[in-house]
Design a protein around this motif. Sequence first.
Motif, PDB file in Angstrom:
ATOM      1  N   SER A  21     -72.124 -57.714  38.591  1.00 12.08           N
ATOM      2  CA  SER A  21     -70.823 -58.377  38.616  1.00 12.08           C
ATOM      3  C   SER A  21     -69.751 -57.371  38.964  1.00 12.08           C
ATOM      4  CB  SER A  21     -70.510 -59.002  37.255  1.00 12.08           C
ATOM      5  OG  SER A  21     -71.455 -59.971  36.906  1.00 12.08           O
ATOM      6  N   ALA A  23     -65.710 -57.486  38.433  1.00  6.73           N
ATOM      7  CA  ALA A  23     -64.530 -58.196  37.938  1.00  6.73           C
ATOM      8  C   ALA A  23     -63.284 -57.566  38.535  1.00  6.73           C
ATOM      9  CB  ALA A  23     -64.480 -58.152  36.425  1.00  6.73           C
ATOM     10  N   SER A  25     -59.062 -57.472  38.990  1.00  2.80           N
ATOM     11  CA  SER A  25     -57.769 -57.808  38.394  1.00  2.80           C
ATOM     12  C   SER A  25     -56.676 -57.210  39.277  1.00  2.80           C
ATOM     13  CB  SER A  25     -57.667 -57.284  36.967  1.00  2.80           C
ATOM     14  OG  SER A  25     -57.806 -55.877  36.947  1.00  2.80           O
ATOM     15  N   TRP A  53     -63.014 -63.382  50.690  1.00  2.00           N
ATOM     16  CA  TRP A  53     -62.601 -63.903  49.396  1.00  2.00           C
ATOM     17  C   TRP A  53     -62.253 -65.388  49.454  1.00  2.00           C
ATOM     18  CZ3 TRP A  53     -63.776 -62.215  44.965  1.00  2.00           C
ATOM     19  CH2 TRP A  53     -63.158 -62.697  43.836  1.00  2.00           C
ATOM     20  N   ARG A  72     -68.987 -65.415  44.833  1.00  2.00           N
ATOM     21  CA  ARG A  72     -67.784 -65.098  44.070  1.00  2.00           C
ATOM     22  C   ARG A  72     -67.312 -66.330  43.347  1.00  2.00           C
ATOM     23  NH1 ARG A  72     -66.357 -68.870  47.082  1.00  2.00           N
ATOM     24  NH2 ARG A  72     -64.518 -68.877  48.423  1.00  2.00           N
ATOM     25  N   ASP A  73     -66.605 -66.092  42.272  1.00  2.00           N
ATOM     26  CA  ASP A  73     -65.988 -67.137  41.465  1.00  2.00           C
ATOM     27  C   ASP A  73     -64.498 -66.872  41.526  1.00  2.00           C
ATOM     28  OD1 ASP A  73     -64.821 -68.670  39.469  1.00  2.00           O
ATOM     29  OD2 ASP A  73     -66.585 -68.518  38.188  1.00  2.00           O
ATOM     30  N   ASN A  74     -63.812 -67.642  42.372  1.00  2.00           N
ATOM     31  CA  ASN A  74     -62.387 -67.377  42.570  1.00  2.00           C
ATOM     32  C   ASN A  74     -61.593 -67.541  41.274  1.00  2.00           C
ATOM     33  OD1 ASN A  74     -63.060 -66.958  45.176  1.00  2.00           O
ATOM     34  ND2 ASN A  74     -61.658 -68.445  46.050  1.00  2.00           N
ATOM     35  N   ALA A  75     -61.979 -68.510  40.480  1.00  2.00           N
ATOM     36  CA  ALA A  75     -61.231 -68.761  39.240  1.00  2.00           C
ATOM     37  C   ALA A  75     -61.312 -67.555  38.307  1.00  2.00           C
ATOM     38  CB  ALA A  75     -61.752 -70.010  38.565  1.00  2.00           C
ATOM     39  N   LYS A  76     -62.471 -66.912  38.291  1.00  2.00           N
ATOM     40  CA  LYS A  76     -62.651 -65.759  37.410  1.00  2.00           C
ATOM     41  C   LYS A  76     -62.381 -64.456  38.140  1.00  2.00           C
ATOM     42  CE  LYS A  76     -66.166 -67.964  34.491  1.00  2.00           C
ATOM     43  NZ  LYS A  76     -67.554 -67.850  33.975  1.00  2.00           N
ATOM     44  N   THR A  77     -62.071 -64.556  39.437  1.00  2.00           N
ATOM     45  CA  THR A  77     -61.872 -63.375  40.287  1.00  2.00           C
ATOM     46  C   THR A  77     -62.997 -62.379  40.087  1.00  2.00           C
ATOM     47  OG1 THR A  77     -60.387 -62.298  38.704  1.00  2.00           O
ATOM     48  CG2 THR A  77     -59.387 -63.670  40.404  1.00  2.00           C
ATOM     49  N   THR A  78     -64.203 -62.892  40.163  1.00  2.00           N
ATOM     50  CA  THR A  78     -65.389 -62.066  39.994  1.00  2.00           C
ATOM     51  C   THR A  78     -66.326 -62.263  41.181  1.00  2.00           C
ATOM     52  OG1 THR A  78     -65.242 -62.205  37.588  1.00  2.00           O
ATOM     53  CG2 THR A  78     -67.372 -61.570  38.517  1.00  2.00           C
ATOM     54  N   TYR A  80     -70.286 -61.376  42.646  1.00  2.00           N
ATOM     55  CA  TYR A  80     -71.617 -61.126  42.140  1.00  2.00           C
ATOM     56  C   TYR A  80     -72.533 -60.633  43.250  1.00  2.00           C
ATOM     57  CZ  TYR A  80     -69.789 -64.143  38.465  1.00  2.00           C
ATOM     58  OH  TYR A  80     -69.017 -64.686  37.482  1.00  2.00           O
TER      59      TYR A  80
END
Length: 122
Positions: A21, A23, A25, A53, A72-78, A80
Amino acid sequence: QVQLVESGGGLVQAGGSLRLSCAASGRIFSSYVMVWFRQAPGKEREFVGRIMWTSGNTYYADPVKGRFTISRDNAKTTMYLQMNSLKPEDTAVYYCAAGPSIASRPGAYNYWGQGTQVTVSS
C-alpha cells in the motif's frame, strides 16, 4: 506538498503473494501519475508500473506484466500493488512515487515514500 507512506512488505516464499500500500496525503493533483519502483541491492532503481490517478489507466514493466496489478482508492488516496506469483528476483525495496509527468525514470518524480522491503525466498 505530498507525503507518501508505503506498507505491506515482508518475507514470502516463491510463488506467493503480497499486497503493498502507498498512502498519500497532501495535495494530489488529478493529473498526477502514481508509480512503483523497486531497487535490489547493487542495482539501479527499476520502474515497476504506474497508474493515472484520475483515469486509473495502468502500465507495467515487462518483468512484472501479468503478475503485478496496480490499483488505487481515490477516496482513501491510497495506491496498491498486488504482487502474485512472486519470484526471488522480485526481492527489492519497493518505493511509491508521484509526479506530474509520465516517465519510467526515477528523476521524473517529485515525491517519494520511504520504501518497504520485499524478500522472496526460493
